[in-house]
Structures are given as structure tokens and as C-alpha cells.
Design a protein around this motif. Structure first.
Motif, PDB file in Angstrom:
ATOM      1  N   VAL A   1      11.330 -15.479 -11.061  1.00 63.09           N
ATOM      2  CA  VAL A   1      10.886 -14.410 -11.954  1.00 63.09           C
ATOM      3  C   VAL A   1      11.109 -14.806 -13.408  1.00 63.09           C
ATOM      4  O   VAL A   1      10.224 -14.641 -14.265  1.00 63.09           O
ATOM      5  CB  VAL A   1      11.618 -13.093 -11.636  1.00 63.09           C
ATOM      6  CG1 VAL A   1      11.285 -12.031 -12.684  1.00 63.09           C
ATOM      7  CG2 VAL A   1      11.240 -12.596 -10.245  1.00 63.09           C
ATOM      8  N   ALA A   2      12.282 -15.345 -13.698  1.00 64.47           N
ATOM      9  CA  ALA A   2      12.596 -15.750 -15.066  1.00 64.47           C
ATOM     10  C   ALA A   2      11.642 -16.834 -15.553  1.00 64.47           C
ATOM     11  O   ALA A   2      11.211 -16.827 -16.714  1.00 64.47           O
ATOM     12  CB  ALA A   2      14.043 -16.230 -15.146  1.00 64.47           C
ATOM     13  N   GLY A   3      11.293 -17.767 -14.663  1.00 67.16           N
ATOM     14  CA  GLY A   3      10.388 -18.842 -15.048  1.00 67.16           C
ATOM     15  C   GLY A   3       8.997 -18.342 -15.369  1.00 67.16           C
ATOM     16  O   GLY A   3       8.382 -18.759 -16.364  1.00 67.16           O
ATOM     17  N   VAL A   4       8.484 -17.433 -14.552  1.00 66.65           N
ATOM     18  CA  VAL A   4       7.148 -16.872 -14.803  1.00 66.65           C
ATOM     19  C   VAL A   4       7.160 -16.055 -16.094  1.00 66.65           C
ATOM     20  O   VAL A   4       6.242 -16.172 -16.921  1.00 66.65           O
ATOM     21  CB  VAL A   4       6.699 -16.012 -13.605  1.00 66.65           C
ATOM     22  CG1 VAL A   4       5.407 -15.265 -13.943  1.00 66.65           C
ATOM     23  CG2 VAL A   4       6.509 -16.878 -12.373  1.00 66.65           C
ATOM     24  N   ALA A   5       8.193 -15.250 -16.271  1.00 67.60           N
ATOM     25  CA  ALA A   5       8.286 -14.425 -17.484  1.00 67.60           C
ATOM     26  C   ALA A   5       8.316 -15.290 -18.737  1.00 67.60           C
ATOM     27  O   ALA A   5       7.682 -14.958 -19.755  1.00 67.60           O
ATOM     28  CB  ALA A   5       9.527 -13.543 -17.414  1.00 67.60           C
ATOM     29  N   ALA A   6       9.023 -16.406 -18.679  1.00 70.82           N
ATOM     30  CA  ALA A   6       9.117 -17.300 -19.839  1.00 70.82           C
ATOM     31  C   ALA A   6       7.750 -17.897 -20.172  1.00 70.82           C
ATOM     32  O   ALA A   6       7.385 -18.031 -21.350  1.00 70.82           O
ATOM     33  CB  ALA A   6      10.129 -18.403 -19.572  1.00 70.82           C
ATOM     34  N   LEU A   7       6.964 -18.258 -19.154  1.00 71.03           N
ATOM     35  CA  LEU A   7       5.635 -18.800 -19.408  1.00 71.03           C
ATOM     36  C   LEU A   7       4.720 -17.768 -20.053  1.00 71.03           C
ATOM     37  O   LEU A   7       3.962 -18.074 -20.982  1.00 71.03           O
ATOM     38  CB  LEU A   7       5.016 -19.295 -18.099  1.00 71.03           C
ATOM     39  CG  LEU A   7       5.588 -20.597 -17.520  1.00 71.03           C
ATOM     40  CD1 LEU A   7       5.025 -20.856 -16.132  1.00 71.03           C
ATOM     41  CD2 LEU A   7       5.296 -21.779 -18.441  1.00 71.03           C
ATOM     42  N   VAL A   8       4.776 -16.532 -19.565  1.00 67.78           N
ATOM     43  CA  VAL A   8       3.946 -15.467 -20.142  1.00 67.78           C
ATOM     44  C   VAL A   8       4.374 -15.185 -21.580  1.00 67.78           C
ATOM     45  O   VAL A   8       3.532 -15.068 -22.485  1.00 67.78           O
ATOM     46  CB  VAL A   8       4.029 -14.197 -19.284  1.00 67.78           C
ATOM     47  CG1 VAL A   8       3.331 -13.019 -19.988  1.00 67.78           C
ATOM     48  CG2 VAL A   8       3.395 -14.441 -17.912  1.00 67.78           C
ATOM     49  N   ASP A   9       5.675 -15.073 -21.806  1.00 75.58           N
ATOM     50  CA  ASP A   9       6.174 -14.818 -23.161  1.00 75.58           C
ATOM     51  C   ASP A   9       5.746 -15.928 -24.117  1.00 75.58           C
ATOM     52  O   ASP A   9       5.360 -15.663 -25.269  1.00 75.58           O
ATOM     53  CB  ASP A   9       7.697 -14.691 -23.151  1.00 75.58           C
ATOM     54  CG  ASP A   9       8.173 -13.430 -22.448  1.00 75.58           C
ATOM     55  OD1 ASP A   9       7.343 -12.530 -22.210  1.00 75.58           O
ATOM     56  OD2 ASP A   9       9.382 -13.364 -22.122  1.00 75.58           O
ATOM     57  N   GLY A  10       5.799 -17.165 -23.650  1.00 79.36           N
ATOM     58  CA  GLY A  10       5.398 -18.287 -24.491  1.00 79.36           C
ATOM     59  C   GLY A  10       3.916 -18.250 -24.826  1.00 79.36           C
ATOM     60  O   GLY A  10       3.516 -18.540 -25.955  1.00 79.36           O
ATOM     61  N   ALA A  11       3.099 -17.877 -23.827  1.00 72.66           N
ATOM     62  CA  ALA A  11       1.660 -17.795 -24.068  1.00 72.66           C
ATOM     63  C   ALA A  11       1.331 -16.698 -25.071  1.00 72.66           C
ATOM     64  O   ALA A  11       0.494 -16.878 -25.973  1.00 72.66           O
ATOM     65  CB  ALA A  11       0.924 -17.552 -22.749  1.00 72.66           C
ATOM     66  N   VAL A  12       1.980 -15.552 -24.932  1.00 76.35           N
ATOM     67  CA  VAL A  12       1.748 -14.438 -25.852  1.00 76.35           C
ATOM     68  C   VAL A  12       2.191 -14.820 -27.267  1.00 76.35           C
ATOM     69  O   VAL A  12       1.506 -14.525 -28.261  1.00 76.35           O
ATOM     70  CB  VAL A  12       2.472 -13.167 -25.360  1.00 76.35           C
ATOM     71  CG1 VAL A  12       2.433 -12.071 -26.418  1.00 76.35           C
ATOM     72  CG2 VAL A  12       1.843 -12.667 -24.059  1.00 76.35           C
TER      73      VAL A  12
END
Length: 499
Positions: free
Chosen positions: A351-362
Motif C-alpha cells: 500500500v505504501a509503495g503504491v501511494a508513493a507512486l501516485v503522490d509522486g505522479a501528482v
């Protein structure tokens, strides 16, 4: 949250798990045993974080005992008539299908995927037993005169020997049968290390194979939390002649380096970064339906999952709106909750890994256009809301990394040359998807994509009858089809004096 199986599943899940006797989960010579030292590790429910069972924690001594059993069984199994091996695999297929509800519930419990996804996996997994039951008797060889004359050439195929199989957690049944079935069809014996997150399914399959009449010692299973030490012990054992691994590319590189020391025959099914291409003339509704499968099967936790969406400028608005609406309407929750379509991810780390990718893209300029709702109470589960992103920059990390979660980043393309450059700008090359009403354009585009498998106007590429595998950093070798059995065979030729 109480864990109970819905009436449709029709099984006593707690009783089924207890009957597997997980504390005696080291499966060697057709029977379960405790691990050396009596150690266990916990198998947890990703939907709640609670412990499902304690399973035997295999050690190096157990790993070597498994090889002992496999090596003892090898001569007899290799000499067994192909028809007998075929019949055993066919019985295993029938037993798996008969146990669909129990196995699906078990997979959902330890993996977290929805019951619908789990049922589909069981059917897919069982099909490998049926397919390779048929392949086992399709023996092939060659015979003929040598070009120079004076000799006859005979070419045959022999089992490679004891095979070490290492499988992941995302498809705990299918990844096991996709390796076990061709190995047994070829006449090999196996030692299997399932993922620590989902060992119960592997244990259930081992017991099904025993019930199907596979002789003791042919299939051995060592669940463990000490994966590297167990696998290293196998790779250093001269009796192990084959390694077949499904997992991440970084781990695959390590195993290939270890296998090189003894020149062990190696098959590697590694990571992916699948592009999903929507052409300017695509049937958008069909593309959306395919995207829902390609992206969200198993919650996006699949190496073949559509990882990055390249949608032509002419249809990007329509596709985003329709696809986003379908994603936002998904029901997220525990597998056994009524109506669940998307379950939890496998762990808090995921979950943390996916959230970090989304946050980085945004942060890089992408925007969230649609997002499904999470359940009101997750009870400690590892949930991430299915999400659609637009205007993702071409250099965003989310387009270069395997997401392994329910997130769909959409980028816009304008011309064919730009598209081919974008889709091939990755070290991975496992799967890809192309949608267009113009079949010629779709086929030409598919052939330009550096991937081992391309779905043209369909969102699924996996089929036991087809060669599964990738190019570049996505692996070596193929699973399924005729190629699948060849991965567990050595070619031998005899030169016979004919003078």
C-alpha cells in the motif's frame, strides 16, 4: 470482522485450513511434517491483518530432505510411461475442479483477492494439469540419415532432473501448477518453495496431487520465511538440475548469478510494465471493458497487468470518462463481503509503495480524475482505492515502475512514431495490449512492441495453451504450450553407425 464464507462458497473454511495441518506443512515424500526445530511462521489475512494459521517454517535441513526425496523418486517417475503420468495429471485436474469453492475461499483468505478472481484462478490453474496431461503423451523425436551418409541420427528428449520451483503470492495456485504440471509431464520431480504470504494453497495442491496418484517424493513443498537460504541450498546441490522462478526482476538477477556457478538450467518469469494502447479509431467501450480486466484483475497485482495507458488524443477524453466511471463504481472490500470486486493489497508495504507512486505522479503534474470508495471500516486491512490519473508526464516514475496495484496512469499520444518510442522506453517486455478497429494497424503496432505477449483487442493474454513469457528484463524461457514442457527437458541425439 468475522471471517465466514458466503453461502455461494459452500465450504467450512476454518475446517479446510485445519485439515491441511499447516504446522506439519513441510511436505516431503507424500506426507506432512513439522520443520526442523519445530519453527512456524504466521500466514495473515490481508483484509484484516489477523493470523489465519501458523505454518511450518522450513529450514535448510528440510530443503535438503526434499531434494533427497525428489532424487530418490526421479528414476522411477522418469521411467513411468507417459500415459501414466498423463492420467495422474488428468486426475489432479478433476480434483481441483471439484474443489473449486474450497480452493477459491482459501486463496481469497490468504491472498485477499475477490472470490470471483479466486474462482477464475482455480479454473485457470487446474487447466495446466489438463493441458500438460495432454502434452505428456505427445512425445516427439527425430530420425533420419545424416547428410554425409553412413549414419542415422536419432533425436529424443529426456527429463532434465530434479527441478526447484519458486512461486509468488499473487497467483498462488496458478503459478504452482504452471510449473509443476510441465515438470511432471516431462518426467521430472520437483521441490517447491511457495511465497511466504500464501503457502497454504501450495500445500493444498500438493495433497491433491498425492490424492491423484502422483508417487511419494515426486512433489515436495518447503514453506519458509528463510527464502534465500533455502533456495541457495537447492542451487548449490548438484542433484538440482533446474530452477524455475516467477517473481521480481531484481531477485531473478540474483538467482541467475547463483545458477551460473553450476550452470543450472534456468527459467525466469520476471517483472512487467505493460503498455495499454488505445488507437484513434478504437471501440472505446470495448477498450474500457478490456482495460478493466487488464488493469484490475487481482487488484492490479499481476505481472501482466496494464501498467501505463497510452490513449490517442482523439479519444482520450471519452476513454478517461468511461474508464474512470467504471473504476469509481468498483466495490472495494474483504473477499467475503457481499459484492466485493476489489480486495486488499497483499501488505502494508505494498500500500505504501503504491501511494508513493501516485503522490509522486501528482507532484509531477498528474491529476486524479476518478477514484473508488474504500469500505467504511477496513479492520486493519491493506486497502488502496482504485484510481485513475490523467496528464501523467512521460518521465514520471509511475510509468517506469511496476505499480502492482489498482492505479491506472493515462498519458496522451499523437503519432505512431511517438507511440512506439513511448511503449518501448522500458527495460521490461512481458505483456502489452492494443485496441483499434483497424486490425492491420493493431497487428503492425503489436509487432513493433518489444514484449513477449500482446493482447490485440482483448484484455487477457494468459492461456495454458500459449507460450507465456517476456523479453528484455522480463525473463528467460516460456511457460505453457509445447514450450512449457521443453523447459523441463534436455535434448539428446544418438549418432548410429549405418555402414
Amino acid at each position: 470482522m468475522s471471517i465466514t464464507v458466503t453461502p455461494a462458497a459452500g465450504t467450512d473454511l476454518r475446517g479446510y485450513v485445519d485439515a491441511l495441518a499447516p504446522r506439519q506443512g513441510v511436505w516431503i515424500d507424500g506426507r506432512g511434517a513439522a520443520a526442523q526445530g519445530d519453527g512456524t511462521f504466521a500466514v495473515t489475512d490481508p483484509a484484516t491483518g489477523t493470523v489465519i494459521a501458523e505454518i511450518a517454517d522450513g529450514q535448510v535441513a528440510d530443503a535438503l530432505a526434499a531434494v533427497d526425496a525428489a532424487a530418490r523418486a526421479l528414476p522411477g517417475w522418469a521411467a513411468t510411461a507417459a500415459r501414466e503420468r498423463s492420467e495422474a495429471l488428468r486426475r489432479a485436474f478433476a480434483l481441483m475442479i471439484a474443489s473449486t469453492e474450497q480452493l477459491a475461499a482459501l486463496i481469497s483468505w490468504e491472498n485477499g483477492k475477490s472470490l470471483a478472481d479466486a474462482r477464475s484462478e482455480v479454473v485457470y490453474a487446474a487447466e495446466f494439469f489438463r493441458w500438460f496431461a495432454e502434452e505428456a503423451v505427445r512425445t516427439e523425436g527425430e530420425y533420419g540419415p545424416s547428410p554425409a551418409g553412413g549414419t542415422r541420427t536419432v533425436v529424443t528428449h529426456k527429463p532434465v532432473g530434479v527441478a526447484a520451483l519458486i512461486t509468488p503470492w499473487n497467483f498462488p495456485a496458478a503459478m504452482a501448477t504452471r510449473k509443476i504440471a510441465p515438470a511432471l509431464a516431462a518426467g521430472c520431480t520437483v521441490v517447491l518453495k511457495p511465497a511466504g504470504e500464501t503457502p497454504l494453497t501450495a500445500l493444498a495442491i500438493a495433497k491433491i496431487l498425492t490424492e491423484a496418484g502422483v508417487p511419494d517424493g515426486v512433489v515436495n513443498v518447503v514453506p519458509t520465511k528463510s527464502s534465500s537460504t533455502v533456495v541457495t541450498a537447492w542451487l548449490e546441490d548438484p542433484r538440482v538440475r533446474k530452477i524455475s522462478f516467477t517473481g521480481s526482476t531484481p531477485v531473478g538477477r540474483i538467482l541467475l548469478k547463483q545458477a551460473a556457478d553450476r550452470v543450472v538450467n534456468s527459467s525466469m518469469e520476471l517483472g512487467g510494465n505493460a503498455p495499454f494502447v488505445v488507437g484513434p479509431d478504437a471501440d472505446v467501450d470495448a477498450a474500457v471493458a478490456g482495460a478493466m480486466i487488464a488493469k484490475l484483475r487481482n487488484g492490479g497485482q499481476a505481472c501482466t497487468a496494464a501498467n501505463r495507458f497510452y490513449v490517442h488524443a482523439d479519444v482520450v477524453e471519452e476513454f478517461t470518462e468511461k474508464f474512470g466511471a467504471a473504476v469509481a463504481a468498483l466495490t472495494v472490500g474483504p473477499a467475503f463481503a457481499e459484492g466485493t470486486e476489489i480486495g486488499p493489497l497483499i501488505s502494508a508495504k505494498a500500500v505504501a509503495g503504491v501511494a508513493a507512486l501516485v503522490d509522486g505522479a501528482v507532484a509531477a503534474g498528474a491529476r486524479v480524475t476518478h477514484r473508488a470508495e474504500l469500505p467504511a471500516a477496513t479492520d486493519g486491512g491493506y486497502f488502496y482505492a482504485p484510481t485513475v490519473l490523467r496528464d501523467v508526464p512521460a518521465d514520471a516514475e509511475i510509468l517506469r515502475t511496476e505499480i502492482f496495484g489498482p492505479v491506472a496512469p493515462i498519458a496522451t499520444w499523437h503519432d505512431d512514431a511517438e507511440l512506439v518510442e513511448l511503449v518501448n522506453d522500458t527495460e521490461f517486455g512481458l505483456a502489452a495490449y492494443v485496441y483499434s478497429r483497424d486490425l492491420k494497424w493493431a497487428m503492425q503496432t503489436a509487432e513493433k512492441i518489444e514484449a513477449g505477449m500482446v493482447g490485440v483487442n482483448r484484455g487477457v493474454v494468459s492461456d495454458p495453451a500459449t507460450p507465456f513469457g517476456g523479453v528484455k528484463q522480463s525473463g528467460l524461457g516460456r511457460e505453457g504450450a509445447r514450450e512449457g514442457i521443453r523447459e523441463f527437458q534436455e535434448t539428446q541425439y544418438l549418432s548410429v553407425d549405418w555402414s
